[in-house]
Design a protein around this motif. Structure first.
Motif, PDB file in Angstrom:
ATOM      1  N   LEU A   1       8.859  -1.613 -10.299  1.00  0.00           N
ATOM      2  CA  LEU A   1       8.503  -2.930  -9.767  1.00  0.00           C
ATOM      3  C   LEU A   1       8.895  -2.982  -8.305  1.00  0.00           C
ATOM      4  O   LEU A   1      10.040  -2.753  -7.949  1.00  0.00           O
ATOM      5  N   LYS A   2       7.917  -3.291  -7.424  1.00  0.00           N
ATOM      6  CA  LYS A   2       8.172  -3.406  -5.994  1.00  0.00           C
ATOM      7  C   LYS A   2       7.830  -4.819  -5.537  1.00  0.00           C
ATOM      8  O   LYS A   2       7.101  -5.557  -6.202  1.00  0.00           O
ATOM      9  N   GLN A   3       8.324  -5.167  -4.345  1.00  0.00           N
ATOM     10  CA  GLN A   3       8.131  -6.524  -3.846  1.00  0.00           C
ATOM     11  C   GLN A   3       6.646  -6.840  -3.622  1.00  0.00           C
ATOM     12  O   GLN A   3       6.197  -7.955  -3.893  1.00  0.00           O
ATOM     13  N   ASP A   4       5.874  -5.892  -3.105  1.00  0.00           N
ATOM     14  CA  ASP A   4       4.470  -6.146  -2.809  1.00  0.00           C
ATOM     15  C   ASP A   4       3.539  -5.637  -3.902  1.00  0.00           C
ATOM     16  O   ASP A   4       2.349  -5.476  -3.698  1.00  0.00           O
ATOM     17  N   GLN A   5       4.092  -5.410  -5.072  1.00  0.00           N
ATOM     18  CA  GLN A   5       3.300  -4.826  -6.157  1.00  0.00           C
ATOM     19  C   GLN A   5       2.443  -5.904  -6.839  1.00  0.00           C
ATOM     20  O   GLN A   5       2.857  -7.048  -6.997  1.00  0.00           O
ATOM     21  N   VAL A   6       1.269  -5.481  -7.253  1.00  0.00           N
ATOM     22  CA  VAL A   6       0.422  -6.368  -8.059  1.00  0.00           C
ATOM     23  C   VAL A   6       1.029  -6.488  -9.446  1.00  0.00           C
ATOM     24  O   VAL A   6       1.322  -5.492 -10.105  1.00  0.00           O
ATOM     25  N   ILE A   7       1.243  -7.706  -9.898  1.00  0.00           N
ATOM     26  CA  ILE A   7       1.827  -7.954 -11.218  1.00  0.00           C
ATOM     27  C   ILE A   7       0.697  -8.319 -12.176  1.00  0.00           C
ATOM     28  O   ILE A   7       0.012  -9.330 -11.997  1.00  0.00           O
ATOM     29  N   ARG A   8       0.511  -7.503 -13.194  1.00  0.00           N
ATOM     30  CA  ARG A   8      -0.550  -7.712 -14.176  1.00  0.00           C
ATOM     31  C   ARG A   8       0.075  -8.213 -15.475  1.00  0.00           C
ATOM     32  O   ARG A   8       0.940  -7.543 -16.038  1.00  0.00           O
TER      33      ARG A   8
END
Length: 504
Positions: free
Chosen positions: A5-12
């Motif tokens: 999990l990264k700060q700019d990651q797309v969360i699905r």
């Protein structure tokens, strides 16, 4: 599913809920926290199955009461297929019993749809995603570690306080030749209960290593290094351990020990042989030197007698031959005497005692007074010379040889100037005998203390070539050292260094 999990990651996120209003509410609430949110709305079993097969989500939010199923079954299906995928139940139709059962099944959080509670949803998602990322990372590290241990053929095991094996890896079973954990437990070859008891008596950290030769299930033996430590696990103290096959290392150590013993024995044998050979050689040299002196004395005696009785009757040529015979016999006698002296230095005991160097040097100078007067030499004695631990007889011989050389190796047209002085060092005294003689080139200085090492013909500077060898042997037998500093045409500075009386 993504692994981190990264700060700019797309969360699905999968939203499993029959109520369209609630799905909109969930999306609106999460978009405030996750700007790059991608929500997939699940309305029936078919869309749920497709989403599960596609594996394109990071988290699941499910209601408990849905027309085609219920939240507990959704939870079980997700966890069965994706154990590290977070699941949050967002519902108003559940109960405390359902919440407890869901948490036991692996639910990450339980949030009520009440207005005062729904604000927790974003925080619950954030926490669940971060926890899932940590769990996946930990699982990856564990798998990597396990793979590495298996490649290294290192056994890993865990046991309780009763010595019962709780788990182990395949390398553990393979190393000891077991087919299963139960067989390893039945054999109890490690006596883990006793090991647990011993570790429990140690202060933290409670760990220990030991090497032991174990019998494998097929009857063969293996040397192992076992490392154990006590750890807390699920409120219970367990014994964790590593076991490694060190048979090759042990075999190498035994081979080194065997070679060392063999080498030591061979060294002792060779040393004994060398000592015996040296002893025999010294005895032979002493015997030959001693026996040769008898016929030489006869030659000297008869030569002297012939000179006295026939000197008036012989011509000059015959008289010269007879004088050369007499001189050669005297030289041979001096040579044999020096050889005897050198041989005795290696054979006799050398007791030492405190000796005053000033008194000894003056005594030697008195004995050499005829040679000193003959050369009109000047001997300067710079006191004090100190006291040393030495053997009187040997030290007298050493000083005599050094002073004789200082008188001898000076051109006939030069008055010998000899200076004797000392350096008082820590634990020793360094005595210098300096002359103004012909000097010694640097290449020859390492050889002049060897037996029969002559740098000049006997016609120029008579001698046997053993005097300085006697000096070195004598000084070394008394625990000292000897050396020289010299240059051609500029004289020589011989030195001997002996233990001082203060050292005792």
């Amino acid at each position: 599913m993504t692994e981190t999990l990264k700060q700019d990651q797309v969360i699905r996120i999968l939203i499993v809920d029959d109520n369209p209003s609630d799905r909109v509410l969930i999306i609106r609430e999460l978009q405030q926290q996750f700007p790059r949110l991608e929500a997939q709305e699940i309305r029936d079993q078919e869309s749920f199955d497709r989403a599960m097969a596609a594996n394109a989500f990071n988290l699941v939010i499910t209601d408990y009461q849905i027309r085609w199923n219920n939240g507990l079954e959704v939870l079980r299906m997700v966890k069965a297929r994706y154990p590290y995928c977070p699941v949050i139940m967002f519902t108003n139709t559940g109960s405390e019993e359902i919440a407890v059962e869901a948490m036991k099944t692996g639910l990450d959080d339980y949030v009520l749809k009440e207005p005062s509670r729904r604000v927790r949803l974003s925080a619950a998602v954030q926490v669940a995603l971060e926890r899932s990322a940590r769990e996946r990372q930990a699982a990856k590290l564990e798998i990597r570690l396990q793979s590495l241990l298996n490649q290294l053929r290192v056994g890993v095991f865990r046991a309780n306080a009763q010595g019962q094996l709780l788990e182990c890896n395949p390398s553990f079973l393979e190393l000891l030749g077991y087919d299963s954990l139960s067989q390893a437990q039945a054999e109890n070859s490690l006596d883990l209960q006793a090991r647990y008891a011993q570790l429990s008596q140690l202060p933290p950290p409670q760990r220990d290593d030991w090497e032991v030769r174990l019998r494998r299930s097929d009857g063969s033996f293996v040397w192992t290094l076992i490392s154990t430590t006590l750890n807390r696990f699920d409120s219970e103290t367990v014994l964790d351990g590593l076991i490694e096959d060190i048979s090759s290392r042990k075999q190498a150590e035994l081979e080194v020990q065997r070679l060392n013993l063999s080498l030591e024995q061979r060294v002792q044998e060779r040393t004994a042989q060398l000592a015996a050979a040296n002893q025999a050689l010294e005895e032979f040299a002493y015997s030959v030197s001693h026996d040769l002196r008898e016929p030489l004395r006869a030659i000297q005696g008869f030569s002297s007698l012939l000179l006295e009785e026939t000197s008036q009757q012989l011509d000059n040529r015959s008289l010269g031959h007879l004088q050369r015979i007499l001189e050669s016999s005297r030289y041979a006698d001096r040579l044999i005497q020096d050889l005897l002296t050198y041989s005795q230095l290696s054979r006799v005991d050398v007791p030492v005692q405190p000796l005053n160097l000033t008194a000894l040097v003056m005594e030697v100078a008195e004995q050499l007074q005829p040679q000193i007067q003959q050369r009109q030499a000047v001997v300067n004695l710079l006191e004090p010379l100190g006291e040393v631990l030495a053997n009187r007889t040997i030290l007298m011989q050493v000083l005599t040889n050094l002073l004789t050389n200082a008188l001898k190796f000076v051109p006939l047209d030069v008055v010998p100037q000899i200076t004797i002085k000392a350096e008082i060092l820590a634990g020793s005294v360094k005595l210098w005998v300096e002359d103004n003689g012909i000097g010694i080139n640097s290449e020859a200085q390492s050889r002049i203390f060897n037996v029969f090492e002559r740098l000049h013909g006997s016609e120029s500077y008579p001698g046997t070539g053993i005097g300085l060898a006697i000096v070195r042997k004598g000084v070394e037998r008394m625990g000292g050292q000897v050396g020289v500093e010299s240059q051609l045409g500029e004289g020589s500075r011989f030195w001997i260094q002996l233990p001082s009386v203060e050292e005792t």
